[in-house]
Scaffold this motif. Structure first.
Motif, PDB file in Angstrom:
ATOM      1  N   LYS A   2       0.820  -1.364   0.050  1.00  0.00           N
ATOM      2  CA  LYS A   2       0.018  -0.179  -0.047  1.00  0.00           C
ATOM      3  C   LYS A   2       1.041   1.257   0.096  1.00  0.00           C
ATOM      4  N   GLU A   3       1.773   1.288   0.668  1.00  0.00           N
ATOM      5  CA  GLU A   3       2.923   2.593   0.745  1.00  0.00           C
ATOM      6  C   GLU A   3       3.514   2.550  -0.788  1.00  0.00           C
ATOM      7  N   VAL A   4       3.809   1.555  -1.344  1.00  0.00           N
ATOM      8  CA  VAL A   4       4.227   1.654  -2.640  1.00  0.00           C
ATOM      9  C   VAL A   4       3.045   2.284  -3.714  1.00  0.00           C
ATOM     10  N   ASP A  37      -5.320  -7.764  -3.791  1.00  0.00           N
ATOM     11  CA  ASP A  37      -4.119  -7.515  -3.147  1.00  0.00           C
ATOM     12  C   ASP A  37      -2.785  -7.814  -3.610  1.00  0.00           C
ATOM     13  N   LYS A  38      -3.077  -7.131  -5.173  1.00  0.00           N
ATOM     14  CA  LYS A  38      -1.774  -7.137  -5.863  1.00  0.00           C
ATOM     15  C   LYS A  38      -1.685  -5.677  -6.685  1.00  0.00           C
ATOM     16  N   LEU A 111       2.444  -6.909 -10.186  1.00  0.00           N
ATOM     17  CA  LEU A 111       3.987  -6.744 -10.122  1.00  0.00           C
ATOM     18  C   LEU A 111       4.053  -8.028  -9.026  1.00  0.00           C
ATOM     19  N   GLU A 112       4.823  -8.886  -9.412  1.00  0.00           N
ATOM     20  CA  GLU A 112       5.317 -10.125  -8.559  1.00  0.00           C
ATOM     21  C   GLU A 112       6.805 -10.002  -8.283  1.00  0.00           C
ATOM     22  N   ASP A 113       7.227 -10.730  -7.178  1.00  0.00           N
ATOM     23  CA  ASP A 113       8.477 -10.722  -6.576  1.00  0.00           C
ATOM     24  C   ASP A 113       9.138  -9.331  -6.728  1.00  0.00           C
ATOM     25  N   ALA A 114       8.490  -8.259  -6.104  1.00  0.00           N
ATOM     26  CA  ALA A 114       8.861  -6.969  -6.245  1.00  0.00           C
ATOM     27  C   ALA A 114       9.621  -6.606  -5.136  1.00  0.00           C
ATOM     28  N   ILE A 128      10.584  -2.303   0.671  1.00  0.00           N
ATOM     29  CA  ILE A 128       9.343  -2.927   0.638  1.00  0.00           C
ATOM     30  C   ILE A 128       9.350  -4.092  -0.214  1.00  0.00           C
ATOM     31  N   GLN A 129       9.198  -5.324   0.084  1.00  0.00           N
ATOM     32  CA  GLN A 129       9.037  -6.460  -0.611  1.00  0.00           C
ATOM     33  C   GLN A 129       7.798  -6.767  -0.724  1.00  0.00           C
ATOM     34  N   PHE A 130       7.317  -7.244  -1.778  1.00  0.00           N
ATOM     35  CA  PHE A 130       5.674  -7.597  -1.978  1.00  0.00           C
ATOM     36  C   PHE A 130       5.704  -8.905  -3.078  1.00  0.00           C
TER      37      PHE A 130
END
Length: 130
Positions: A2-4, A37-38, A111-114, A128-130
């Motif tokens: 969410k911060e991103v 949630d992505k 976005l995956e493995d971000a 931040i990792q997501f």
């Protein structure tokens, strides 16, 4: 995540880097959405950026706002569901002048493995990792 999302919204315009063979390509983007949630971005399938992401899904995003900058490394994964495309268009109604969820052109990627890094000259970087 969410911060991103909030940071990219604050940027309004951010930049995505892709690879075109061995040549990097950078272009401005302005769409960002959270769906299921992505974190999602949007483009058109007829654009070179789409072709480049399909050939190599590794992308980087960079933007600036309020004296800070963000860099994001990620894989861009296409979500071909009409619900994902429609959610983006509902979030950005101005896109309806150019796109429709079922037009065969509208395309969304999550976005995956971000890994996002938010930095400034004054503060320690936030990762931040997501």
């Amino acid at each position: 995540m969410k911060e991103v999302y909030d940071f990219l919204k604050k940027c309004e315009t951010y930049y995505i880097a892709t690879m075109d063979g061995d040549q990097p390509r950078v272009r401005p983007f302005g769409t960002v959405d959270i769906f299921e949630d992505k974190l999602y971005i949007q483009t058109g399938k007829i654009k070179n950026v789409s072709k480049q992401i399909h050939a190599n899904p590794k992308i980087e995003i960079c933007g600036m706002a309020d004296g800070k900058w963000i860099r994001i490394e990620a894989l861009a994964i296409e979500d071909d569901r009409i619900e994902a495309r429609q959610h983006m268009l509902d979030t950005y109604p101005s896109l309806l002048k150019m796109y429709a969820a079922d037009d065969g052109n509208t395309e969304v990627f999550y976005l995956e493995d971000a890994t996002a890094t938010i930095s400034s000259l004054m503060d320690k970087p936030v990762i931040i990792q997501f």
